[in-house]
Structure formats: C-alpha cells, structure tokens
Write a protein that holds these residues in place. Structure first.
Motif, PDB file in Angstrom:
ATOM      1  N   LEU A  38      -9.484   5.647   1.550  1.00 53.95           N
ATOM      2  CA  LEU A  38      -8.419   4.647   1.602  1.00 53.95           C
ATOM      3  C   LEU A  38      -7.174   5.111   0.853  1.00 53.95           C
ATOM      4  CD1 LEU A  38     -10.556   1.425   1.081  1.00 53.95           C
ATOM      5  CD2 LEU A  38      -9.382   2.103   3.182  1.00 53.95           C
ATOM      6  N   TRP A  42      -3.817   5.232   2.989  1.00 59.85           N
ATOM      7  CA  TRP A  42      -2.797   4.214   2.740  1.00 59.85           C
ATOM      8  C   TRP A  42      -1.722   4.628   1.736  1.00 59.85           C
ATOM      9  CZ3 TRP A  42      -6.634  -0.509   2.322  1.00 59.85           C
ATOM     10  CH2 TRP A  42      -7.055  -0.866   3.618  1.00 59.85           C
ATOM     11  N   ASP A  72      -5.043   7.348  12.076  1.00 61.44           N
ATOM     12  CA  ASP A  72      -5.340   5.999  11.575  1.00 61.44           C
ATOM     13  C   ASP A  72      -6.718   5.920  10.945  1.00 61.44           C
ATOM     14  OD1 ASP A  72      -6.858   6.272  13.824  1.00 61.44           O
ATOM     15  OD2 ASP A  72      -6.274   4.371  14.747  1.00 61.44           O
ATOM     16  N   PRO A 100      -9.735   1.642  11.899  1.00 58.96           N
ATOM     17  CA  PRO A 100      -9.515   0.263  12.346  1.00 58.96           C
ATOM     18  C   PRO A 100     -10.755  -0.277  13.034  1.00 58.96           C
ATOM     19  CG  PRO A 100      -7.643   1.647  12.926  1.00 58.96           C
ATOM     20  CD  PRO A 100      -8.716   2.568  12.425  1.00 58.96           C
ATOM     21  N   ALA A 146      -6.689  -3.090  -0.020  1.00 63.68           N
ATOM     22  CA  ALA A 146      -5.879  -3.761   0.993  1.00 63.68           C
ATOM     23  C   ALA A 146      -4.827  -4.654   0.346  1.00 63.68           C
ATOM     24  CB  ALA A 146      -6.768  -4.585   1.922  1.00 63.68           C
ATOM     25  N   HIS A 149      -2.001  -2.477  -1.118  1.00 61.11           N
ATOM     26  CA  HIS A 149      -1.133  -1.790  -0.158  1.00 61.11           C
ATOM     27  C   HIS A 149      -0.659  -2.689   0.979  1.00 61.11           C
ATOM     28  CE1 HIS A 149      -1.755   2.206  -1.912  1.00 61.11           C
ATOM     29  NE2 HIS A 149      -3.007   1.842  -2.104  1.00 61.11           N
ATOM     30  N   ARG A 151      -2.375  -4.332   3.297  1.00 60.94           N
ATOM     31  CA  ARG A 151      -3.077  -4.059   4.549  1.00 60.94           C
ATOM     32  C   ARG A 151      -4.063  -5.187   4.861  1.00 60.94           C
ATOM     33  NH1 ARG A 151      -1.436   1.010   6.937  1.00 60.94           N
ATOM     34  NH2 ARG A 151      -0.258   2.079   5.283  1.00 60.94           N
ATOM     35  N   ASP A 152      -4.492  -5.237   6.118  1.00 61.66           N
ATOM     36  CA  ASP A 152      -5.489  -6.248   6.474  1.00 61.66           C
ATOM     37  C   ASP A 152      -6.887  -5.682   6.246  1.00 61.66           C
ATOM     38  OD1 ASP A 152      -6.339  -4.726   8.721  1.00 61.66           O
ATOM     39  OD2 ASP A 152      -4.738  -5.589   9.928  1.00 61.66           O
TER      40      ASP A 152
END
Length: 356
Positions: A38, A42, A72, A100, A146, A149, A151-152
């Motif tokens: 991560l 990210w 991604d 994702p 998350a 940063h 993020r979801d």
C-alpha cells in the motif's frame, strides 16, 4: 496448519524460554507485506523495511524481500522468521498483493495458501484459509492507510506462500480439510518458542472439525497409535486427532464440547501417567510413579524400574489392562457424565496391550 497457531508436529514444549528468540506469525508477515504494498501503491515509496503494531502492542520491523508495483496494484513479500521455534513455516516467503476489488474487502488464497473445504473451522467452507485475526490485522492496516491517503476500501487482498502446498503436507491442514496450502495464522502476531498454546489450539480445531463432520472418535498420540485405532474402528482421517502430550487440554475441551464417543489411544508410558492423574504427558513435566505401581501390585522391585515398558515386560498383560483402566477412570473424572470414552494402550511394536 502450521505450528505457529494451529499446530505442526514439531514442537510440544510448555511456555516460552526467555533465552530463546521469538518470531512472527504468517499473519503478521502478510500484514506487513500488505502495508508495504500500500505504501508503494499510494505514496510511491519503496521501503526496505516496514514497522507494524501487533495486537498486544509489539512493534517489530520487517525486512522487505521483494516489491513489485503495477498500474493499479502492488505486491510485497517478506521471509518469515519464526525465531528459535522449530516452526515448519520458518523461512517461508509470504507474499501479499493488493488490487482494486469492486465493493468492500475481499481475501483471496493465492498459490500456497489453502482453501477451507470442511465445516468446523472459524471460517466458512470455500473461504481462503486466512484466519480471523490476520484478516482483522490486514483490514486495520488497509483502513488506516486508506484514511491517510484519501482512498476507498474496495480492495482484493491475495496472500500466497512460496512452496506452501508442500509445507502444508507437514501440518494438520489436509486432515482438517484445508486444501491447497498453508493457513495464514496467528492470534497475537508473535511466535513464542516452544509454546504449548499452539498445539492445544490445534486440538480444539481438530475436535471442531470432527464434530462438524459427524465423526465420533479420536485417537491419542503418535503415528503407531493412529494406525492401530484407525484400523480398529475403521475411522476416516479427519476423525484422527493427535493430542500429543496434552491429554489434559483435549479432555478439558471435550468437557465443554462433548461428543458421542472418544477413544484415547497411546503408548503405555504416556497412558500410565494419565492414569496417575497427569494432564501434561511430556517426559520433562511428568513422570511415571513407580513406587505407587509397586504398592498397587505388591511387587517392591517395580519401584526400581525405569520405564513403563519394563513393568509391562515384568508383569505381562495384567499391567496393560491396569493402565487402560486407570486412564479410563481419569478420563471419566475429567469428562461430563454420559460422555462415551474408551482407552486403547499400545506398545512400540503397534500391539494392543490393554483396553478398557
């Protein structure tokens, strides 16, 4: 299952020796690998090491063995260090990939990580064999990262272990219906050298799986007793549970989770100790009381003997039946009324020398 949290066949000691170096579970390694992936995905950083806070407050730092980043997705790998514990997964390469995942958090069993195929474990049939606490640890890292940063939380987390399927053959996983590889384990993230808690936890899971599968009988200790009892009662593999030295742990769990019937089988030395009231049958923590045996049989010379096998050779079948009867009485004392139980005593050659 590996030794760290649900038991391999390599370590049976009690407690942690403070002179021995502790290690980290596969669950901790997978979580550290996820955090590294991560960070790379990210924030664009490629750390050589990453720190992690474990459930009981320990803060180990893990060296990153490998890190690959795609458009991604990202994946990182860490070599598990079990410290001075003889853990079957020591030195294993634990890899975690994050990508994702649609809606929510999804865990996937990559190469070398098993899949649950039988009910009774703390995961549903069909789930990746990533145990609840490692899942919680990874979810917490994902949530924290998350939030940091922006993020979801939609993510697919895939954990794999190099050569995990071969390593799993040395564990209880195939017998418990975890197929295709290892379990990702650990309730604290820490491997404490020679901890008996892992073995007892494996006993609990084995009983749960056997109960869920409708099986009614289990064995005691060692490959010889397994073969004899399995042939004697025509039992399936998943009904065969190795209690090791922890007869007390098995009986305690069965007292709260009763079954239709349990068979306790093992060598004459261990079952002599069980019959004399010992719950931990390890040679370093309990001994046969030869003086008491001498009194029971009115044979003073037994007090000078060194092994239960020597007593068996001296007294013959009467001693095997005595051991079986005494072990049965002790098991009944520890189990609830109505619990079916029998005892099979076996010598080193695999011959039955006592039953009750």
């Amino acid at each position: 299952m590996s030794r760290e949290g649900t038991g391999s066949s390599n370590s049976r000691g009690r407690g942690a020796d403070p002179t021995l170096r502790r290690g980290w579970t596969t669950g901790a390694c997978a979580t550290a690998a996820l955090k590294t992936a991560l960070l790379a995905l990210w924030s664009g950083t490629r750390p050589d090491s990453v720190g992690l806070r474990l459930p009981r407050g320990e803060t180990p730092v893990f060296t990153i063995e490998d890190l690959v980043v795609g458009d991604d997705w990202a994946e990182a790998a860490i070599i598990k260090d079990a410290g001075d514990d003889p853990d079957v997964t020591h030195g294993a390469l634990v890899r975690c990939r994050v990508a994702p995942g649609g809606q929510g958090i999804r865990f996937v069993a990559g190469p070398g990580v098993g899949t649950v195929t039988r009910p009774g474990l703390p995961l549903p049939v069909g789930a990746a064999a990533i145990n609840p606490v490692p899942r919680q640890m990874m979810e917490e890292v994902l949530r924290d990262m998350a939030a940091l940063h922006g993020r979801d939380l939609d993510a697919e987390i895939t954990v794999s272990v190099r050569d995990g399927e071969a390593l799993a053959a040395q564990t209880w996983n195939p017998r418990l219906g975890i197929l295709g590889g290892l379990s990702i384990l650990g309730t604290t993230g820490v491997v404490r050298p020679f901890s008996c808690s892992a073995w007892i936890a494996s006993i609990h899971r084995g009983v749960d799986v056997a109960r869920a599968g409708g099986s009614a009988m289990w064995r005691g200790d060692g490959a010889t007793s397994e073969r004899v009892v399995q042939e004697l009662y025509d039992l399936p593999d998943h009904a065969m549970l190795d209690m090791g030295d922890f007869a007390g742990g098995l009986l305690k769990y069965l007292s709260a989770h009763p079954v239709e019937h349990v068979t306790i089988a093992g060598g004459i030395g261990k079952l002599t100790k069980l019959g004399q009231g010992a719950g931990d049958l390890h040679s370093g923590r309990s001994q046969v009381d030869f003086a008491t045996l001498a009194d029971v049989f009115g044979r003073p010379e037994i007090a000078e003997m060194q092994t239960a096998l020597a007593v068996l050779d001296h007294l013959g079948p009467v001693f095997g039946d005595h051991v079986a009867g005494a072990a049965l009485a002790e098991a009944r004392r520890r189990l609830p009324a109505g619990q079916g139980v029998d005892v099979v005593v076996i010598d080193r050659a695999g011959q039955i020398v006592g039953r009750a």
